[in-house]
Design a protein around this motif. Structure first.
Motif, mmCIF file in Angstrom:
data_model
loop_
_atom_site.group_PDB
_atom_site.id
_atom_site.type_symbol
_atom_site.label_atom_id
_atom_site.label_comp_id
_atom_site.label_asym_id
_atom_site.label_seq_id
_atom_site.Cartn_x
_atom_site.Cartn_y
_atom_site.Cartn_z
ATOM 1 N N GLU A 120 0.119 -36.016 -24.888
ATOM 2 C CA GLU A 120 1.480 -36.173 -24.361
ATOM 3 C C GLU A 120 1.848 -35.115 -23.329
ATOM 4 O O GLU A 120 3.029 -34.912 -23.043
ATOM 5 N N ARG A 121 0.870 -34.464 -22.757
ATOM 6 C CA ARG A 121 1.127 -33.526 -21.654
ATOM 7 C C ARG A 121 0.852 -34.207 -20.315
ATOM 8 O O ARG A 121 0.049 -35.136 -20.229
ATOM 9 N N ASN A 122 1.519 -33.716 -19.271
ATOM 10 C CA ASN A 122 1.354 -34.265 -17.927
ATOM 11 C C ASN A 122 0.311 -33.464 -17.157
ATOM 12 O O ASN A 122 0.371 -32.232 -17.131
ATOM 13 N N ILE A 123 -0.626 -34.169 -16.524
ATOM 14 C CA ILE A 123 -1.675 -33.545 -15.713
ATOM 15 C C ILE A 123 -1.644 -34.192 -14.333
ATOM 16 O O ILE A 123 -1.580 -35.418 -14.213
ATOM 17 N N LEU A 124 -1.746 -33.370 -13.286
ATOM 18 C CA LEU A 124 -1.801 -33.867 -11.910
ATOM 19 C C LEU A 124 -3.162 -33.511 -11.318
ATOM 20 O O LEU A 124 -3.605 -32.366 -11.407
ATOM 21 N N ILE A 125 -3.820 -34.506 -10.725
ATOM 22 C CA ILE A 125 -5.114 -34.288 -10.076
ATOM 23 C C ILE A 125 -4.942 -34.458 -8.573
ATOM 24 O O ILE A 125 -4.560 -35.539 -8.099
ATOM 25 N N CYS A 126 -5.205 -33.400 -7.825
ATOM 26 C CA CYS A 126 -5.145 -33.433 -6.365
ATOM 27 C C CYS A 126 -6.548 -33.688 -5.827
ATOM 28 O O CYS A 126 -7.480 -32.926 -6.126
ATOM 29 N N PRO A 176 -5.431 -34.705 6.733
ATOM 30 C CA PRO A 176 -4.413 -34.726 5.673
ATOM 31 C C PRO A 176 -3.716 -36.079 5.590
ATOM 32 O O PRO A 176 -3.628 -36.820 6.577
ATOM 33 N N LEU A 177 -3.217 -36.388 4.395
ATOM 34 C CA LEU A 177 -2.430 -37.595 4.184
ATOM 35 C C LEU A 177 -0.971 -37.220 3.964
ATOM 36 O O LEU A 177 -0.675 -36.308 3.190
ATOM 37 N N PRO A 178 -0.049 -37.907 4.613
ATOM 38 C CA PRO A 178 1.373 -37.647 4.327
ATOM 39 C C PRO A 178 1.720 -38.138 2.929
ATOM 40 O O PRO A 178 1.107 -39.072 2.404
ATOM 41 N N VAL A 234 -1.744 -38.788 -16.903
ATOM 42 C CA VAL A 234 -2.434 -38.280 -15.720
ATOM 43 C C VAL A 234 -1.941 -38.983 -14.468
ATOM 44 O O VAL A 234 -1.918 -40.220 -14.398
ATOM 45 N N ASP A 235 -1.541 -38.200 -13.471
ATOM 46 C CA ASP A 235 -1.184 -38.714 -12.148
ATOM 47 C C ASP A 235 -2.192 -38.189 -11.133
ATOM 48 O O ASP A 235 -2.776 -37.114 -11.313
ATOM 49 N N VAL A 236 -2.373 -38.950 -10.071
ATOM 50 C CA VAL A 236 -3.287 -38.558 -8.992
ATOM 51 C C VAL A 236 -2.494 -38.393 -7.711
ATOM 52 O O VAL A 236 -1.678 -39.261 -7.357
ATOM 53 N N LEU A 237 -2.719 -37.276 -7.021
ATOM 54 C CA LEU A 237 -2.068 -37.007 -5.741
ATOM 55 C C LEU A 237 -3.124 -37.031 -4.641
ATOM 56 O O LEU A 237 -3.882 -36.071 -4.475
ATOM 57 N N PRO A 238 -3.231 -38.142 -3.889
ATOM 58 C CA PRO A 238 -4.184 -38.178 -2.772
ATOM 59 C C PRO A 238 -3.615 -37.387 -1.599
ATOM 60 O O PRO A 238 -2.543 -37.714 -1.081
ATOM 61 N N CYS A 239 -4.308 -36.337 -1.199
ATOM 62 C CA CYS A 239 -3.740 -35.465 -0.168
ATOM 63 C C CYS A 239 -4.603 -35.350 1.093
ATOM 64 O O CYS A 239 -4.211 -34.662 2.029
ATOM 65 N N HIS A 295 -5.203 -28.950 1.355
ATOM 66 C CA HIS A 295 -4.191 -29.940 1.724
ATOM 67 C C HIS A 295 -3.167 -30.144 0.615
ATOM 68 O O HIS A 295 -1.985 -30.403 0.894
ATOM 69 N N GLY A 296 -3.585 -30.008 -0.632
ATOM 70 C CA GLY A 296 -2.638 -30.128 -1.731
ATOM 71 C C GLY A 296 -1.628 -28.993 -1.741
ATOM 72 O O GLY A 296 -0.427 -29.208 -1.908
ATOM 73 N N VAL A 297 -2.116 -27.776 -1.556
ATOM 74 C CA VAL A 297 -1.223 -26.616 -1.515
ATOM 75 C C VAL A 297 -0.238 -26.742 -0.359
ATOM 76 O O VAL A 297 0.957 -26.435 -0.502
ATOM 77 N N ALA A 298 -0.703 -27.206 0.801
ATOM 78 C CA ALA A 298 0.192 -27.364 1.955
ATOM 79 C C ALA A 298 1.301 -28.365 1.646
ATOM 80 O O ALA A 298 2.475 -28.140 1.977
ATOM 81 N N ALA A 299 0.944 -29.473 0.992
ATOM 82 C CA ALA A 299 1.947 -30.478 0.663
ATOM 83 C C ALA A 299 2.941 -29.956 -0.364
ATOM 84 O O ALA A 299 4.153 -30.184 -0.256
ATOM 85 N N ILE A 300 2.437 -29.231 -1.349
ATOM 86 C CA ILE A 300 3.314 -28.687 -2.393
ATOM 87 C C ILE A 300 4.234 -27.610 -1.823
ATOM 88 O O ILE A 300 5.430 -27.561 -2.130
ATOM 89 N N ALA A 301 3.684 -26.746 -0.974
ATOM 90 C CA ALA A 301 4.471 -25.633 -0.427
ATOM 91 C C ALA A 301 5.641 -26.124 0.409
ATOM 92 O O ALA A 301 6.668 -25.446 0.511
#
Length: 233
Positions: free
Chosen positions: A126-132, A37-39, A152-157, A67-73
């Motif tokens: 004009e909508r926001n999208i997050l890619i984990c 996992p990445l902090p 679009v944003d990217v979340l490296p997890c 890992h994305g769910v763990a970071a979000i939770a």
């Protein structure tokens, strides 16, 4: 009984191994990649805190989901409402369901191209999208969504690295490859005459660049499709 090498990371092999045994093959396991996992850095933490502002969150793999769910939770004790939770395939969707989410996923294809065809991504101007995803990864979907007007944003997890303990078992004639990164990590150890089952044409094309032996293209990385690409034992 044919010996088939599974190279998925730890924790993602049991279902495929079971299907191989049911089909009369002998599965062996040697992960090509190690996952850690990445902090969350400050910008990524802010994205997670603003999760309720996103139209959709896409998890590119089971690793990304775990890992994305763990970071979000850690920052959201209750999941935000009104977000489309997108999974690339059934294994990824299963991780999201275990976390209490209701995933949306393609009915076939199980890749970024199939995800782009989901109804909730038809109008994303004009909508926001997050890619984990992992620390590095394919940018194809992000580029297509931006062409449609999305932010679009990217979340490296998580981080992937080659497994220094990868070993080719004696007497094994077939290997299953489910990512380009995994192939690059193991390529030097794969015998020239080994059969490679590649999860899709994109991966198969990279395998053919370095491997002179037979390369079979599975319809997707889904367990059923990978096993279906094998000849009878």
């Amino acid at each position: 009984m044919s010996r088939v090498l599974i190279t998925r990371p730890d924790g993602q092999t049991e279902g495929l191994a079971r299907r191989l045994r049911e089909a009369g093959h002998q599965p062996l396991v040697s992960p090509a990649l190690l996952i850690s996992p990445l902090p969350l850095g400050d910008p990524d933490r802010r994205r997670v805190l603003d999760l309720d502002l996103y139209h959709a969150v896409f998890f590119v793999s089971a690793n990304a989901a775990a890992h994305g769910v763990a970071a979000i939770a850690d920052l959201w004790p209750q999941w935000p409402v009104g977000v489309h939770w997108l999974a690339v395939g059934e294994a990824t969707a299963a991780v999201l369901r275990d976390a209490g989410l209701t995933p949306e996923l393609p009915q076939r294809g199980f890749n970024s191209e199939a995800v782009l065809a989901l109804p909730c991504l038809a109008d994303v101007n004009e909508r926001n999208i997050l890619i984990c995803r992992g620390e590095s990864g394919r940018d194809w979907l992000a580029a297509r969504l931006r062409e449609r007007g999305a932010r679009v944003d990217v979340l490296p997890c998580y981080r992937r690295r080659a497994n220094p303990g990868f070993a080719w078992p004696d007497g094994t004639g077939t290997v299953m490859v489910t990512s380009v990164e995994g192939w690059l990590a193991m390529a030097a150890s794969v015998p020239a005459d080994a059969r490679v089952i590649a999860a899709g044409e994109r991966i198969a094309a990279r395998v053919r660049e370095a491997h002179p032996g037979p390369v079979v293209v599975a319809a997707s990385a889904h367990d059923i499709d990978m096993v279906a690409a094998l000849p009878p034992p």
